[in-house]
Write a protein that holds these residues in place. Structure first.
Motif, PDB file in Angstrom:
ATOM      1  N   LYS A 384       0.815  -1.216   0.000  1.00  0.00           N
ATOM      2  CA  LYS A 384       0.000   0.000   0.000  1.00  0.00           C
ATOM      3  C   LYS A 384       0.851   1.270   0.000  1.00  0.00           C
ATOM      4  N   PHE A 385       2.167   1.129  -0.149  1.00  0.00           N
ATOM      5  CA  PHE A 385       3.040   2.306  -0.059  1.00  0.00           C
ATOM      6  C   PHE A 385       2.976   3.129  -1.340  1.00  0.00           C
ATOM      7  N   SER A 386       2.861   4.440  -1.156  1.00  0.00           N
ATOM      8  CA  SER A 386       2.883   5.378  -2.280  1.00  0.00           C
ATOM      9  C   SER A 386       3.712   6.582  -1.870  1.00  0.00           C
ATOM     10  N   PRO A 387       4.739   6.942  -2.630  1.00  0.00           N
ATOM     11  CA  PRO A 387       5.575   8.093  -2.233  1.00  0.00           C
ATOM     12  C   PRO A 387       4.792   9.392  -2.201  1.00  0.00           C
ATOM     13  N   GLU A 388       3.818   9.566  -3.096  1.00  0.00           N
ATOM     14  CA  GLU A 388       3.028  10.792  -3.094  1.00  0.00           C
ATOM     15  C   GLU A 388       2.184  10.881  -1.831  1.00  0.00           C
ATOM     16  N   ALA A 389       1.525   9.769  -1.473  1.00  0.00           N
ATOM     17  CA  ALA A 389       0.711   9.776  -0.254  1.00  0.00           C
ATOM     18  C   ALA A 389       1.572   9.958   0.987  1.00  0.00           C
ATOM     19  N   ALA A 390       2.751   9.327   0.995  1.00  0.00           N
ATOM     20  CA  ALA A 390       3.640   9.462   2.156  1.00  0.00           C
ATOM     21  C   ALA A 390       4.139  10.889   2.316  1.00  0.00           C
ATOM     22  N   SER A 391       4.378  11.596   1.201  1.00  0.00           N
ATOM     23  CA  SER A 391       4.842  12.984   1.295  1.00  0.00           C
ATOM     24  C   SER A 391       3.745  13.906   1.809  1.00  0.00           C
ATOM     25  N   ARG A 392       2.473  13.538   1.565  1.00  0.00           N
ATOM     26  CA  ARG A 392       1.379  14.397   2.038  1.00  0.00           C
ATOM     27  C   ARG A 392       1.062  14.169   3.512  1.00  0.00           C
ATOM     28  N   ARG A 393       0.931  12.896   3.894  1.00  0.00           N
ATOM     29  CA  ARG A 393       0.487  12.601   5.254  1.00  0.00           C
ATOM     30  C   ARG A 393       1.622  12.240   6.201  1.00  0.00           C
ATOM     31  N   GLY A 394       2.818  12.017   5.653  1.00  0.00           N
ATOM     32  CA  GLY A 394       3.935  11.587   6.477  1.00  0.00           C
ATOM     33  C   GLY A 394       3.986  10.069   6.579  1.00  0.00           C
ATOM     34  N   SER A 396       3.987   6.440   8.356  1.00  0.00           N
ATOM     35  CA  SER A 396       3.463   5.781   9.547  1.00  0.00           C
ATOM     36  C   SER A 396       4.602   5.083  10.289  1.00  0.00           C
ATOM     37  N   THR A 397       4.278   4.558  11.475  1.00  0.00           N
ATOM     38  CA  THR A 397       5.311   3.883  12.272  1.00  0.00           C
ATOM     39  C   THR A 397       5.871   2.669  11.543  1.00  0.00           C
ATOM     40  N   ALA A 398       4.991   1.867  10.931  1.00  0.00           N
ATOM     41  CA  ALA A 398       5.454   0.683  10.211  1.00  0.00           C
ATOM     42  C   ALA A 398       6.294   1.077   8.998  1.00  0.00           C
ATOM     43  N   GLU A 399       5.883   2.126   8.275  1.00  0.00           N
ATOM     44  CA  GLU A 399       6.658   2.583   7.124  1.00  0.00           C
ATOM     45  C   GLU A 399       8.015   3.126   7.556  1.00  0.00           C
ATOM     46  N   MET A 400       8.035   3.836   8.678  1.00  0.00           N
ATOM     47  CA  MET A 400       9.305   4.357   9.186  1.00  0.00           C
ATOM     48  C   MET A 400      10.252   3.218   9.557  1.00  0.00           C
ATOM     49  N   ASN A 401       9.711   2.171  10.171  1.00  0.00           N
ATOM     50  CA  ASN A 401      10.550   1.016  10.516  1.00  0.00           C
ATOM     51  C   ASN A 401      11.110   0.350   9.269  1.00  0.00           C
ATOM     52  N   ALA A 402      10.287   0.254   8.227  1.00  0.00           N
ATOM     53  CA  ALA A 402      10.757  -0.354   6.978  1.00  0.00           C
ATOM     54  C   ALA A 402      11.843   0.490   6.333  1.00  0.00           C
ATOM     55  N   VAL A 403      11.650   1.809   6.330  1.00  0.00           N
ATOM     56  CA  VAL A 403      12.647   2.701   5.731  1.00  0.00           C
ATOM     57  C   VAL A 403      13.956   2.635   6.511  1.00  0.00           C
ATOM     58  N   GLU A 404      13.864   2.622   7.837  1.00  0.00           N
ATOM     59  CA  GLU A 404      15.077   2.527   8.653  1.00  0.00           C
ATOM     60  C   GLU A 404      15.795   1.203   8.420  1.00  0.00           C
ATOM     61  N   ALA A 405      15.034   0.120   8.245  1.00  0.00           N
ATOM     62  CA  ALA A 405      15.665  -1.172   7.969  1.00  0.00           C
ATOM     63  C   ALA A 405      16.364  -1.164   6.614  1.00  0.00           C
ATOM     64  N   ILE A 406      15.769  -0.510   5.627  1.00  0.00           N
ATOM     65  CA  ILE A 406      16.414  -0.397   4.315  1.00  0.00           C
ATOM     66  C   ILE A 406      17.669   0.450   4.417  1.00  0.00           C
ATOM     67  N   HIS A 407      17.606   1.557   5.151  1.00  0.00           N
ATOM     68  CA  HIS A 407      18.801   2.394   5.335  1.00  0.00           C
ATOM     69  C   HIS A 407      19.906   1.619   6.030  1.00  0.00           C
ATOM     70  N   ARG A 408      19.536   0.790   7.008  1.00  0.00           N
ATOM     71  CA  ARG A 408      20.537  -0.018   7.712  1.00  0.00           C
ATOM     72  C   ARG A 408      21.191  -1.011   6.759  1.00  0.00           C
ATOM     73  N   ASN A 460       9.554  -1.341  -5.135  1.00  0.00           N
ATOM     74  CA  ASN A 460       9.158   0.066  -5.260  1.00  0.00           C
ATOM     75  C   ASN A 460       9.562   0.845  -4.018  1.00  0.00           C
ATOM     76  N   LEU A 461       9.332   0.264  -2.844  1.00  0.00           N
ATOM     77  CA  LEU A 461       9.747   0.918  -1.599  1.00  0.00           C
ATOM     78  C   LEU A 461      11.258   1.056  -1.537  1.00  0.00           C
ATOM     79  N   LEU A 462      11.983   0.032  -1.962  1.00  0.00           N
ATOM     80  CA  LEU A 462      13.447   0.114  -1.993  1.00  0.00           C
ATOM     81  C   LEU A 462      13.906   1.209  -2.948  1.00  0.00           C
TER      82      LEU A 462
END
Length: 577
Positions: A384-394, A396-408, A460-462
């Motif tokens: 359900k991830f969309s970069p446009e939607a994430a830029s508007r609403r920020g 979520s906690t689960a999305e932030m955890n996924a992004v941090e895991a990818i950065h790691r 897509n998230l990566l």
């Protein structure tokens, strides 16, 4: 009442953000239209005439001073931007824009959450290991005869380098030989075979070792005390000879599996005999250690054969049994084979259980562990991830955890994403890998690309988030974020491990921010204008008038068309408003 007011303010803010995002062009043309209508009350034409008269009275010296001053100011801004970028790794203007303007436009600053963990990385930044470029055996290495040689037959290219094969020869001598091999003729032959560089010579030596074991011999041990009946036995089969033939002579995985099963019978017998004698001296202890290594290697390769032949559940059971039977042999990294097989079965709960046991800071990290952890966290939100939607609403906690895991994961090995996103072509993985290097990235992506594709939206998230890692660690050779700094020697070692036809990936260098390039161009351009105006004042004046007339020609054309279309009475009434 307060909640209603808060909700109304949030709704108003979202409406403003939406209108600014999509209707800014309409707003721009409305403002231009109002300025044009109010040009008479505001005396815009008179002011423009006054300004043009003033500009015509200026001497070339003024333009030289103006362009020189602009060049000086832009040069100072460039120097400040460069110093700030060298010290903090980001542009000052860009940082101010992101910090103050982006929240007004509905965006979020992802770096704030990442910086909260920066203190954890400080303690690891000085743990630069002496053997930082230690080469490891690839846990998922292919079979030479059934896979590497077939590639050579088809393409005419050698997938393995001499350096890589020489490391394998050293591994074979370390794990498959011991000091007492000279006591057994077959093992003595195999001790020489592992040192042979010619593949055909190694294969011939393995066959010779097996032929010796076909000779029957009397074992001078009576079956019953004071008896003249003697037991007739076959000499024990040479398990390492079967290993060499399975690895290098077998042309298919099925043939290799048959040879490994014969090696298992011989290796299991040797292991049980040496287990009974291991405490009788250092010689027997060395034999037992060698026989243990041989048995573990055979069982592992049998599990890999089952995985290659599609019997994944059988392979998982064999790997788990092997890890239970020999829990201390973590150097073989059997858990990485288990992770790959469990991902093929889509047993994500079992994958998480394995990660919980092996994803520990005290153990050597690997791309398999880091990227598998990132895949599991991305799986929860990627569909359900969309970069446009994430830029508007920020986020979520689960999305932030996924992004941090990818950065790691990207910080540990920055070369993997290009292979997973198919921005760079894959080759056969080498037999040895360098942690955090291009060779490890190839070995991981070669087997795990299908698992990322199977999870909807994971790639897509990566794709949307992996490059953010380099903004977080602008100087990876000096300081890391979660791991110790990126080793400098990886490029040299990878060039030795990977074939010459492959372009080795290097750590993605951080590009200069846009505003540094912009100020550098502005400083150079204004300095050039100052010099030309000083040297050729009249010619530059003609050029400036021609440029301005050309610049305002479209606007004058549009205004003429508007005046010709609108009725004169309506236009008169609008100008009086």
């Amino acid at each position: 009442m307060a909640e209603a007011a808060t909700g109304f303010l949030e709704l108003l803010k979202s409406c403003i953000v939406w209108s600014w995002t999509y209707l800014w062009t309409v707003w721009f043309f409305i403002v231009l239209f109002l300025v044009y209508i109010l040009r008479v009350p505001l005396k815009i034409n008179d002011n423009l005439s006054t300004v043009s008269m003033f500009l015509n009275t200026l001497t070339p010296k003024f333009y030289v001073a103006l362009t020189g001053t602009s060049s000086l100011i832009s040069g100072l801004i460039l120097i400040f931007e460069w110093w700030y970028f060298r010290k903090y790794g980001t542009s000052f203007i860009e940082q101010v824009s992101v910090s103050h303007l982006r929240p007004l436009l509905g965006g979020v600053d992802n770096n704030s959450s990442n910086n909260s963990n920066s203190s954890n990385g400080d303690s690891d930044s000085n743990r630069q290991s002496v053997s930082e470029c230690k080469v490891w055996r690839n846990p998922l290495n292919l079979f030479r005869g059934a896979e590497y040689n077939r590639y050579t037959w088809v393409t005419g290219r050698e997938p393995l380098t001499y350096y890589d094969m020489n490391l394998s020869a050293q591994d074979h001598q370390t794990f498959f030989t011991c000091d007492s091999d000279h006591l057994r003729p077959a093992d003595a032959i195999m001790q020489k075979a592992w040192r042979e560089r010619n593949p055909q010579a190694r294969i011939s030596a393995a066959h010779e070792a097996l032929e010796i074991n076909e000779i029957r011999s009397r074992v001078e041990v009576p079956l019953i005390a004071s008896s003249t009946i003697w037991e007739i036995k076959l000499l024990p089969k040479c398990a390492t000879a079967y290993i060499l033939l399975a690895e290098e002579e077998a042309t298919t995985i099925a043939e290799a599996e048959k040879l490994f099963k014969q090696a298992l019978k011989a290796g299991d017998g040797c292991y049980r005999r040496s287990q009974q004698l291991q405490h009788h001296g250092s010689q027997y202890e060395a034999q037992h250690r060698r026989d243990t290594n041989v048995l573990v290697y055979i069982k592992r390769r049998l599990a890999m054969c089952a995985r290659r032949l599609g019997r994944t559940r059988e392979a998982v059971k064999m790997m788990r049994d092997l890890m239970k039977e020999f829990p201390l042999l973590s150097m073989f990294n059997i858990h990485e084979n288990l992770l790959e097989a469990l991902l093929e079965l889509q047993a994500y709960a079992d994958v998480q259980a394995v990660l919980a046991k092996y994803d520990d800071i005290s153990l050597p990290k690997s791309a398999t562990i880091c990227y598998t952890a990132a895949l599991l966290k991305a799986r929860a939100v990627s569909d359900k991830f969309s970069p446009e939607a994430a830029s508007r609403r920020g986020l979520s906690t689960a999305e932030m955890n996924a992004v941090e895991a990818i950065h790691r994961a990207v910080e540990f090995n920055p070369h993997v994403p290009k292979y997973l996103l198919e921005m760079k072509s894959l080759i056969l993985p080498p037999e040895h890998i360098l942690k955090r290097g291009d060779s490890e990235a190839i070995a991981y992506a070669f087997f795990h690309l299908a698992h990322w594709k199977r999870v909807e939206g994971a790639l897509n998230l990566l794709h949307c988030t992996w490059e953010g890692t380099f903004r977080m660690i602008p100087y990876p050779l000096e300081k890391g974020h979660l791991f110790y700094p990126y080793p400098i020697c990886t490029e040299t070692a990878d060039r030795e491990l990977l074939p010459s036809f492959h372009e080795v990936s290097v750590y993605p260098k951080k590009e200069l921010p846009f505003f540094i390039l912009f100020t550098a161009g502005l400083c150079s351009f204004t300095a050039m204008l100052a010099l030309l105006t000083h040297q050729f004042p009249e010619l530059m004046g003609v050029f400036a008038k021609a440029f301005l007339s050309t610049l305002f020609a479209p606007l004058n054309f549009v205004m003429e068309k508007v005046e010709s279309i609108l009725p004169s009475s309506l236009w008169h009434q609008l100008t009086r408003i």
